[in-house]
Scaffold this active site. Structure first.
Site, PDB file in Angstrom:
ATOM      1  N   ASP A 253       0.939  -1.373   0.076  1.00  0.00           N
ATOM      2  CA  ASP A 253       0.167  -0.004   0.039  1.00  0.00           C
ATOM      3  C   ASP A 253       1.061   1.136   0.037  1.00  0.00           C
ATOM      4  O   ASP A 253       0.294   2.332   0.262  1.00  0.00           O
ATOM      5  CB  ASP A 253      -0.955  -0.018   1.237  1.00  0.00           C
ATOM      6  CG  ASP A 253      -2.077   1.156   1.080  1.00  0.00           C
ATOM      7  OD1 ASP A 253      -2.281   1.619  -0.058  1.00  0.00           O
ATOM      8  OD2 ASP A 253      -2.469   1.753   2.035  1.00  0.00           O
ATOM      9  N   ASN A 258      -3.101   9.118   3.080  1.00  0.00           N
ATOM     10  CA  ASN A 258      -4.277   9.421   4.232  1.00  0.00           C
ATOM     11  C   ASN A 258      -3.808   8.836   5.376  1.00  0.00           C
ATOM     12  O   ASN A 258      -4.822   8.774   6.431  1.00  0.00           O
ATOM     13  CB  ASN A 258      -5.522   9.038   3.568  1.00  0.00           C
ATOM     14  CG  ASN A 258      -5.944   9.934   2.280  1.00  0.00           C
ATOM     15  OD1 ASN A 258      -5.903  11.017   2.266  1.00  0.00           O
ATOM     16  ND2 ASN A 258      -6.420   9.208   1.339  1.00  0.00           N
TER      17      ASN A 258
HETATM   18  C1  0GY Z   1      -5.170   2.773  -0.534  1.00  0.00           C
HETATM   19  C2  0GY Z   1      -6.305   3.318   0.384  1.00  0.00           C
HETATM   20  C3  0GY Z   1      -6.501   4.574   0.367  1.00  0.00           C
HETATM   21  C4  0GY Z   1      -6.506   5.606  -0.485  1.00  0.00           C
HETATM   22  C5  0GY Z   1      -6.892   5.267  -1.898  1.00  0.00           C
HETATM   23  O1  0GY Z   1      -7.768   5.591  -4.114  1.00  0.00           O
HETATM   24  C6  0GY Z   1      -7.220   6.128  -3.139  1.00  0.00           C
HETATM   25  O2  0GY Z   1      -7.000   7.568  -2.907  1.00  0.00           O
HETATM   26  O3  0GY Z   1      -7.020   4.054  -2.346  1.00  0.00           O
HETATM   27  C7  0GY Z   1      -7.259   5.260   1.752  1.00  0.00           C
HETATM   28  O4  0GY Z   1      -7.433   6.387   1.838  1.00  0.00           O
HETATM   29  O5  0GY Z   1      -7.855   4.230   2.356  1.00  0.00           O
HETATM   30  O6  0GY Z   1      -5.473   1.700  -1.098  1.00  0.00           O
HETATM   31  O7  0GY Z   1      -4.296   3.505  -0.820  1.00  0.00           O
END
Ligand code: 0GY
Length: 306
Positions: A253, A258
């Site tokens: 990840d 965030n």
């Molecule tokens: C991840 C989780 C997050 C963000 C996204 O698309 C994204 O912005 O997936 C999250 O904030 O939980 O998998 O990166």
């Protein structure tokens, strides 16, 4: 902290860990980090005008350095919401990576066949449907289904990201998708409820009832209440790995957008792998066989030391 990128990060954004530990766990030859992102650099690949957050830039060369440091051979780049439906940063990274990366795109329902074929030629093998309200404005499920039906013909799969509380509402839609469905981050269980709680049992039932559903046993850093080394998340991931050994994927990840509580150390995340996949055979499936099957079908699979 010096901020020199074209679109400055959100106020509460964290940059990546400056020096992740060298993992004690040695991943098998040919291991794939099947969930990571590239961000920017924003002067070259601007973030989406409708994004909900602006991360620190995390460009391809930083990802490749991490891949090599952790001992992985390949990456699966998952398009994140901050780049919206503009997949250029990811596609650029796929080109730089050669055959060592594949991608999962976010696409507009109006995307042309020519554009889909170009993504396929760049190494994209899936589309992502994101249902997290804090990350995206909603897209009607009927639109998503049209996309899924088109990419099914290309042999792609669908990656879905949703919150555990939404499982009953979303399950019929997931079951109508005519591709392999890969569920991000274990369906985001509330780990404080415990692994025997009906919430996680519901998730396991969904997996058991749908042989085309796969799951990423990723993101302990987001799901943990206790924090590093995320022992409260281990029983969830281990249950899924042992129950569905041929349908699990693992990813760092990185660069962990965030995250507000702490900056994850990717070496530490790698060291969790033997706790969630306790045998060499399970580790080989999780890190090599399963991602190779999904993203590099027909390619030779490095043998494990079983
Ligand atoms: C991840 C989780 C997050 C963000 C996204 O698309 C994204 O912005 O997936 C999250 O904030 O939980 O998998 O990166």
């Amino acid at each position: 902290m010096s901020i020199s990128q074209a679109q400055p990060p959100s106020e509460n954004a964290r940059d990546v860990h400056p020096s992740p530990k060298s993992p004690d766990f040695k991943v098998p030859a040919g291991a794939v980090d099947a969930h990571c992102h590239v961000f920017g650099p924003s002067h070259k690949f601007p973030y989406s005008p409708i994004r909900k957050y602006t991360p620190f830039d995390a460009p391809a060369e930083k990802l490749f350095a991490l891949r090599d440091h952790l001992g992985f051979e390949k990456n699966v780049l998952v398009q994140a919401s901050c780049h919206g439906k503009n997949n250029e940063a990811m596609v650029d990274c796929l080109k730089l990576a050669g055959d060592k990366a594949r991608g999962v795109a976010i696409v507009d329902p109006a995307i042309s066949d020519v554009e889909l074929i170009a993504l396929d030629q760049a190494g994209v093998r899936g589309v992502r449907f994101n249902f997290l309200k804090r990350l995206v404005d909603p897209t009607p499920k009927s639109e998503y289904l049209k996309i899924a039906e088109r990419v099914a013909k290309m042999g792609w799969h669908t990656v879905v990201y949703f919150e555990a509380e939404e499982i009953d509402e979303i399950a019929p839609f997931l079951e109508s998708i005519p591709t392999i469905v890969v569920i991000d981050h274990m369906g985001r269980p509330d780990v404080s409820l415990g692994v025997d709680h009906p919430q996680f049992e519901r998730f396991i039932k969904l997996m058991a009832a749908n042989p085309n559903f796969w799951v990423k046993v990723s993101c302990p850093e987001r799901l943990s209440v206790q924090g590093p080394p995320y022992e409260d998340v281990t029983p969830f991931a281990r249950t899924l790995v042992e129950r569905f050994p041929d349908r699990v994927l693992w990813g760092t990840d990185w660069p962990h957008p965030n995250m507000t509580t702490h900056t994850p150390d990717d070496g530490l995340l790698v060291d969790r792998i033997p706790h969630i996949a306790p045998t060499k055979a399970l580790q080989h499936k999780l890190l090599v066989e399963n991602p190779m099957h999904l993203y590099w079908p027909g390619h030779a699979i490095p043998e494990g030391d079983l």
